[in-house]
Write a protein that holds these residues in place. Structure first.
Motif, PDB file in Angstrom:
ATOM      1  N   ILE A 183      34.118  85.235 212.404  1.00 40.21           N
ATOM      2  CA  ILE A 183      35.445  85.728 212.029  1.00 40.21           C
ATOM      3  C   ILE A 183      35.822  86.851 212.993  1.00 40.21           C
ATOM      4  O   ILE A 183      35.098  87.855 213.100  1.00 40.21           O
ATOM      5  N   LYS A 220      46.108  91.997 207.741  1.00 41.63           N
ATOM      6  CA  LYS A 220      45.701  90.923 206.822  1.00 41.63           C
ATOM      7  C   LYS A 220      45.421  89.586 207.514  1.00 41.63           C
ATOM      8  O   LYS A 220      45.340  88.557 206.844  1.00 41.63           O
ATOM      9  N   LEU A 270      41.938  88.419 206.402  1.00 40.03           N
ATOM     10  CA  LEU A 270      42.049  87.862 205.044  1.00 40.03           C
ATOM     11  C   LEU A 270      42.629  86.447 205.097  1.00 40.03           C
ATOM     12  O   LEU A 270      42.116  85.533 204.434  1.00 40.03           O
TER      13      LEU A 270
HETATM   14  N1  ACO Z   1      35.945  98.277 205.276  1.00 43.43           N
HETATM   15  C1  ACO Z   1      36.703  98.335 204.146  1.00 43.43           C
HETATM   16  N2  ACO Z   1      37.802  97.564 203.942  1.00 43.43           N
HETATM   17  C2  ACO Z   1      38.156  96.729 204.941  1.00 43.43           C
HETATM   18  C3  ACO Z   1      37.436  96.616 206.148  1.00 43.43           C
HETATM   19  C4  ACO Z   1      36.277  97.427 206.285  1.00 43.43           C
HETATM   20  N3  ACO Z   1      35.491  97.363 207.399  1.00 43.43           N
HETATM   21  N4  ACO Z   1      38.053  95.712 206.947  1.00 43.43           N
HETATM   22  C5  ACO Z   1      39.129  95.265 206.232  1.00 43.43           C
HETATM   23  N5  ACO Z   1      39.177  95.871 205.033  1.00 43.43           N
HETATM   24  C6  ACO Z   1      40.167  95.665 203.955  1.00 43.43           C
HETATM   25  C7  ACO Z   1      41.567  96.005 204.400  1.00 43.43           C
HETATM   26  O1  ACO Z   1      41.821  97.383 204.226  1.00 43.43           O
HETATM   27  C8  ACO Z   1      42.396  95.135 203.482  1.00 43.43           C
HETATM   28  O2  ACO Z   1      42.428  95.727 202.204  1.00 43.43           O
HETATM   29  P1  ACO Z   1      43.799  95.798 201.324  1.00 43.43           P
HETATM   30  O3  ACO Z   1      44.084  94.358 200.961  1.00 43.43           O
HETATM   31  O4  ACO Z   1      43.428  96.630 200.160  1.00 43.43           O
HETATM   32  O5  ACO Z   1      44.837  96.364 202.213  1.00 43.43           O
HETATM   33  C9  ACO Z   1      41.557  93.858 203.362  1.00 43.43           C
HETATM   34  O6  ACO Z   1      40.198  94.249 203.651  1.00 43.43           O
HETATM   35  C10 ACO Z   1      41.973  92.767 204.334  1.00 43.43           C
HETATM   36  O7  ACO Z   1      41.898  93.311 205.642  1.00 43.43           O
HETATM   37  P2  ACO Z   1      42.542  92.605 206.920  1.00 43.43           P
HETATM   38  O8  ACO Z   1      43.752  93.347 207.365  1.00 43.43           O
HETATM   39  O9  ACO Z   1      42.683  91.154 206.671  1.00 43.43           O
HETATM   40  O10 ACO Z   1      41.374  92.851 207.976  1.00 43.43           O
HETATM   41  P3  ACO Z   1      41.404  92.497 209.529  1.00 43.43           P
HETATM   42  O11 ACO Z   1      42.510  91.591 209.879  1.00 43.43           O
HETATM   43  O12 ACO Z   1      41.295  93.752 210.293  1.00 43.43           O
HETATM   44  O13 ACO Z   1      40.022  91.652 209.682  1.00 43.43           O
HETATM   45  C11 ACO Z   1      37.714  91.867 210.289  1.00 43.43           C
HETATM   46  C12 ACO Z   1      38.790  92.204 209.263  1.00 43.43           C
HETATM   47  C13 ACO Z   1      37.591  90.344 210.445  1.00 43.43           C
HETATM   48  C14 ACO Z   1      36.374  92.420 209.813  1.00 43.43           C
HETATM   49  C15 ACO Z   1      38.154  92.487 211.652  1.00 43.43           C
HETATM   50  O14 ACO Z   1      38.232  93.872 211.515  1.00 43.43           O
HETATM   51  C16 ACO Z   1      37.259  92.153 212.834  1.00 43.43           C
HETATM   52  O15 ACO Z   1      37.501  91.193 213.571  1.00 43.43           O
HETATM   53  N6  ACO Z   1      36.207  92.973 213.051  1.00 43.43           N
HETATM   54  C17 ACO Z   1      35.311  92.820 214.199  1.00 43.43           C
HETATM   55  C18 ACO Z   1      34.488  91.550 214.117  1.00 43.43           C
HETATM   56  C19 ACO Z   1      33.756  91.384 212.797  1.00 43.43           C
HETATM   57  O16 ACO Z   1      33.077  92.286 212.292  1.00 43.43           O
HETATM   58  N7  ACO Z   1      33.866  90.154 212.231  1.00 43.43           N
HETATM   59  C20 ACO Z   1      33.185  89.758 211.001  1.00 43.43           C
HETATM   60  C21 ACO Z   1      31.796  89.301 211.332  1.00 43.43           C
HETATM   61  S1  ACO Z   1      30.939  88.569 209.937  1.00 43.43           S
HETATM   62  C22 ACO Z   1      31.225  86.891 210.085  1.00 43.43           C
HETATM   63  O17 ACO Z   1      31.796  86.431 211.037  1.00 43.43           O
HETATM   64  C23 ACO Z   1      30.796  85.988 208.951  1.00 43.43           C
END
Ligand code: ACO
Length: 167
Positions: free
Chosen positions: A108, A118, A121
């Motif tokens: 992801i 989002k 998500l």
């Molecule tokens: N800690 C706490 N809350 C979080 C975090 C976090 N690290 N990341 C997202 N959230 C929350 C957001 O605040 C949001 O909450 P809300 O609905 O209350 O506003 C909700 O989760 C959804 O967040 P998104 O905006 O969809 O998150 P985003 O688009 O930034 O994607 C992701 C999250 C995939 C972890 C991104 O930050 C990313 O690419 N990170 C780097 C790579 C990574 O770690 N990927 C996951 C590896 S694990 C795997 O692939 C199975």
């Protein structure tokens, strides 16, 4: 070569598409996503390597030949024609649960400049939709401790522990 999609669009959730910001589109991975920076987006995860187009297509064609197992999706920003988020669900065939299917969510990734909108998500919701459509009895994933709150917001519960062995 004309553009090829990894799998049919009937597996793409209309609800997720409707929830995306205007100008963003949910799609199956395409043969032409090399040019749209798909591999660049994966760099938020780990080292990806400098693929040539041929090396990208070699892997894409493998997935295409196994496209009842590998479902990689993207979200593109169509105004810029670039991939901004991606993820995969791998469908595993089991003997248990009477030849049951388990979905494994992998890789992801949301572009650094697009995080917090989002899109992560939406990728997870779209992969859960594919898992449900394919008849998986569960969908699981491994993640770091810092990503636990994100996956909880996506409807996942902590269950087991990941073990790893590196060659
Ligand atoms: N800690 C706490 N809350 C979080 C975090 C976090 N690290 N990341 C997202 N959230 C929350 C957001 O605040 C949001 O909450 P809300 O609905 O209350 O506003 C909700 O989760 C959804 O967040 P998104 O905006 O969809 O998150 P985003 O688009 O930034 O994607 C992701 C999250 C995939 C972890 C991104 O930050 C990313 O690419 N990170 C780097 C790579 C990574 O770690 N990927 C996951 C590896 S694990 C795997 O692939 C199975």
């Amino acid at each position: 070569m004309s553009e090829v999609s990894l799998f049919e669009s009937s597996l793409l959730s209309p609800e997720v598409q409707a929830a995306l910001p205007a100008g963003y589109t949910l799609r199956a991975l395409r043969s032409s996503d090399y040019e749209r920076g798909f591999l660049k987006v994966l760099e938020v995860l780990t080292e990806v390597g400098n693929h040539t187009k041929e090396q990208y297509l070699e892997q894409f064609n493998y997935l295409l030949n196994h496209n009842d197992q590998y479902y990689t999706i993207t979200i593109t920003d169509d105004s810029k024609n670039v991939v901004v988020a991606a993820g995969t669900i791998l469908v595993e065939r089991k003997f248990v649960h009477k030849n049951g299917l388990v979905g494994h969510i992998e890789d992801i990734a949301v572009d650094k400049n697009q995080q917090g909108k989002k899109l992560g998500l939406r990728i997870i919701q779209a992969l859960k939709f594919i898992g449900a459509q394919r008849g998986c009895y569960k969908v699981i994933l491994d993640c770091s401790e810092k990503n636990i709150p994100f996956y909880e917001k996506c409807g996942f519960k902590h269950k087991e522990y990941e073990m790893a062995w590196y060659v």
